[in-house]
Design a protein around this motif. Structure first.
Motif, short mmCIF file in Angstrom:
data_model
loop_
_atom_site.label_atom_id
_atom_site.label_comp_id
_atom_site.label_asym_id
_atom_site.label_seq_id
_atom_site.Cartn_x
_atom_site.Cartn_y
_atom_site.Cartn_z
N VAL A 1 -4.27 9.58 -0.15
CA VAL A 1 -3.71 9.63 1.20
C VAL A 1 -2.64 8.57 1.38
CG1 VAL A 1 -4.22 9.32 3.66
CG2 VAL A 1 -5.73 10.72 2.25
N TRP A 2 -2.88 7.38 0.83
CA TRP A 2 -1.83 6.34 0.88
C TRP A 2 -0.53 6.87 0.28
CZ3 TRP A 2 -2.41 2.64 4.08
CH2 TRP A 2 -3.63 1.95 4.25
N VAL A 3 -0.65 7.56 -0.85
CA VAL A 3 0.54 8.09 -1.51
C VAL A 3 1.23 9.14 -0.64
CG1 VAL A 3 1.42 9.25 -3.58
CG2 VAL A 3 -0.48 7.62 -3.77
N SER A 4 0.45 10.03 -0.04
CA SER A 4 1.03 11.05 0.85
C SER A 4 1.74 10.42 2.04
CB SER A 4 -0.06 12.00 1.34
OG SER A 4 -0.58 12.78 0.29
N LEU A 5 1.12 9.42 2.65
CA LEU A 5 1.74 8.74 3.79
C LEU A 5 3.05 8.10 3.39
CD1 LEU A 5 -1.42 7.03 5.38
CD2 LEU A 5 -0.20 9.05 6.24
N ALA A 6 3.07 7.49 2.20
CA ALA A 6 4.29 6.84 1.73
C ALA A 6 5.39 7.86 1.44
CB ALA A 6 3.98 6.01 0.48
N MET A 7 5.03 8.96 0.79
CA MET A 7 6.03 9.98 0.46
C MET A 7 6.63 10.61 1.71
SD MET A 7 6.36 9.96 -2.82
CE MET A 7 7.28 11.48 -3.08
N ASP A 8 5.87 10.69 2.78
CA ASP A 8 6.37 11.27 4.03
C ASP A 8 7.45 10.41 4.67
OD1 ASP A 8 4.87 13.57 3.94
OD2 ASP A 8 3.26 12.80 5.21
N ALA A 9 7.60 9.17 4.22
CA ALA A 9 8.63 8.30 4.77
C ALA A 9 9.99 8.52 4.13
CB ALA A 9 8.22 6.84 4.60
N LEU A 10 10.03 9.27 3.03
CA LEU A 10 11.28 9.46 2.29
C LEU A 10 12.12 10.59 2.87
CD1 LEU A 10 9.98 9.24 -1.39
CD2 LEU A 10 11.08 7.44 -0.05
N CYS B 1 10.31 1.87 4.98
CA CYS B 1 11.00 2.33 3.78
C CYS B 1 12.37 1.66 3.65
CB CYS B 1 11.16 3.85 3.82
SG CYS B 1 11.96 4.56 2.37
N HIS B 2 12.80 1.47 2.41
CA HIS B 2 14.17 1.04 2.10
C HIS B 2 14.60 1.72 0.81
CE1 HIS B 2 17.73 -1.34 1.42
NE2 HIS B 2 17.27 -1.70 0.23
N SER B 3 15.80 2.27 0.80
CA SER B 3 16.34 2.93 -0.38
C SER B 3 17.49 2.11 -0.94
CB SER B 3 16.83 4.34 -0.03
OG SER B 3 15.75 5.14 0.41
N ASP B 4 17.50 1.97 -2.26
CA ASP B 4 18.55 1.21 -2.94
C ASP B 4 19.00 2.03 -4.14
OD1 ASP B 4 20.29 -0.61 -3.99
OD2 ASP B 4 18.77 -2.10 -4.55
N GLY B 5 20.01 2.87 -3.94
CA GLY B 5 20.47 3.74 -5.01
C GLY B 5 19.40 4.75 -5.38
N LEU B 6 18.99 4.72 -6.65
CA LEU B 6 17.98 5.67 -7.14
C LEU B 6 16.58 5.07 -7.13
CD1 LEU B 6 19.90 7.35 -10.09
CD2 LEU B 6 19.40 8.31 -7.84
N ASP C 1 13.45 3.87 -4.41
CA ASP C 1 12.91 3.83 -3.05
C ASP C 1 11.74 2.85 -3.01
OD1 ASP C 1 14.55 5.69 -1.69
OD2 ASP C 1 13.45 7.35 -2.60
N TYR C 2 11.65 2.11 -1.90
CA TYR C 2 10.57 1.17 -1.67
C TYR C 2 9.88 1.54 -0.37
CZ TYR C 2 13.33 -1.59 -4.99
OH TYR C 2 14.05 -2.02 -6.09
N ILE C 3 8.58 1.73 -0.42
CA ILE C 3 7.80 2.06 0.78
C ILE C 3 6.66 1.07 0.92
CG2 ILE C 3 6.55 3.83 2.05
CD1 ILE C 3 8.42 5.00 -0.95
N GLN C 4 6.46 0.59 2.14
CA GLN C 4 5.36 -0.33 2.42
C GLN C 4 4.63 0.14 3.67
OE1 GLN C 4 5.60 -4.64 1.58
NE2 GLN C 4 5.53 -4.92 3.80
N ILE D 1 9.47 3.89 -6.24
CA ILE D 1 9.78 5.08 -7.02
C ILE D 1 11.17 4.95 -7.62
CG2 ILE D 1 10.16 7.58 -6.98
CD1 ILE D 1 8.21 7.76 -4.70
N LYS D 2 11.28 5.22 -8.91
CA LYS D 2 12.57 5.28 -9.59
C LYS D 2 12.87 6.74 -9.89
CE LYS D 2 12.27 0.68 -11.67
NZ LYS D 2 12.35 -0.11 -12.93
N TRP D 3 14.07 7.16 -9.51
CA TRP D 3 14.46 8.55 -9.64
C TRP D 3 15.58 8.72 -10.65
CZ3 TRP D 3 11.75 11.92 -6.46
CH2 TRP D 3 11.16 11.38 -5.31
#
Length: 251
Positions: A183-192, A223-228, A230-233, A246-248
């Motif tokens: 669930v933590w992962v789902s909540l974090a992914m929903d911020a992207l 959330c903060h995105s820096d190029g490829l 993403d950082y979620i807290q 996450i590195k993309w």
């Protein structure tokens, strides 16, 4: 499939059901994490130190860190997950998890687990749980993703922007009565932004499970995105509960 045990490792075949897949028809990160954790639990129970055994003695396992490197996206095929404990010291144990589809290695995970006293919510010395070196496994010719020492430093933390808030509800909770790992992962992914998920290919995911959250608590997802990257807290009353980096790659 009945689990297969070999060289202190355990392998399970898991079916894929449509409701496990995301809008791309692929396994989302939360499901990959959930299935890996499930097989880790089956392995621990087989060797006599699973949650069912620990809870009889007032303790339980919690996942502390998890890093996953994806070789290829996880597709609509049966999963073969292999896991084993490679080392332990102090308060943590190291576990390797491999995810294959057919003969192809899809993902490799490096994880750290901590045993806790349920009443005191404090870590236990790992040698109270694991003291038989015969259960230690080796994974030859497998390059593990490195677990970063720190996912989000102070400078990055200052750049995080609140995306949404979430109130912990019944379906978020696990057997320990706190927010379930996946669930933590789902909540974090929903911020992207959705385009990050649709237009990119996940290469690495690094997770830190720092603090539990319980029913009714309010979570701030940032959330903060820096190029490829993403950082979620996720925070509760300014306490850090969960971090995901996450590195993309561009598709």
């Amino acid at each position: 499939m009945t689990p297969r045990v070999h060289d202190q490792k355990l392998t399970m075949e898991l079916e894929v059901w449509p409701f496990h897949l995301d809008l791309r028809g692929q396994y989302p990160l939360s499901q990959v994490v959930a299935r890996m954790i499930h097989v880790a639990g089956v392995h621990a129970s087989h060797f006599g130190y699973g949650i069912d055994h620990l809870m009889q003695h007032g303790s339980s396992w919690v996942l502390s860190r998890m890093s996953i490197r994806f070789e290829e996206p996880v597709e609509v095929k049966p999963l073969y997950i292999t896991t084993g404990v490679t080392d332990w010291s102090g308060i943590s144990t190291d576990r390797t998890i491999l995810l294959q589809q057919g003969e192809e290695l899809r993902a490799v995970s490096n994880t750290k687990w901590i045993a806790i006293d349920i009443d005191k919510r404090m870590p236990l010395p790992i040698d109270r749980i694991l003291n038989d070196t015969a259960v230690r496994a080796t994974f030859d010719n497998v390059e593990l993703p490195e677990i970063p020492r720190r996912l989000i430093d102070r400078q990055l933390a200052d750049r995080l922007q609140s995306v949404y808030t979430h109130t912990v509800r019944y379906t978020d909770l696990d057997i320990n009565c706190h927010v379930n790992t996946s669930v933590w992962v789902s909540l974090a992914m929903d911020a992207l932004p959705l385009e990050h998920i649709l237009q990119r290919k996940m290469y690495e995911a690094h997770m830190r499970f720092a603090h539990e959250a319980k029913l009714g608590q309010h979570l701030d997802v940032k959330c903060h995105s820096d190029g490829l990257t993403d950082y979620i807290q996720i925070e509760e009353s300014e306490s850090i509960c969960f971090q995901l980096m996450i590195k993309w790659k561009v598709e």
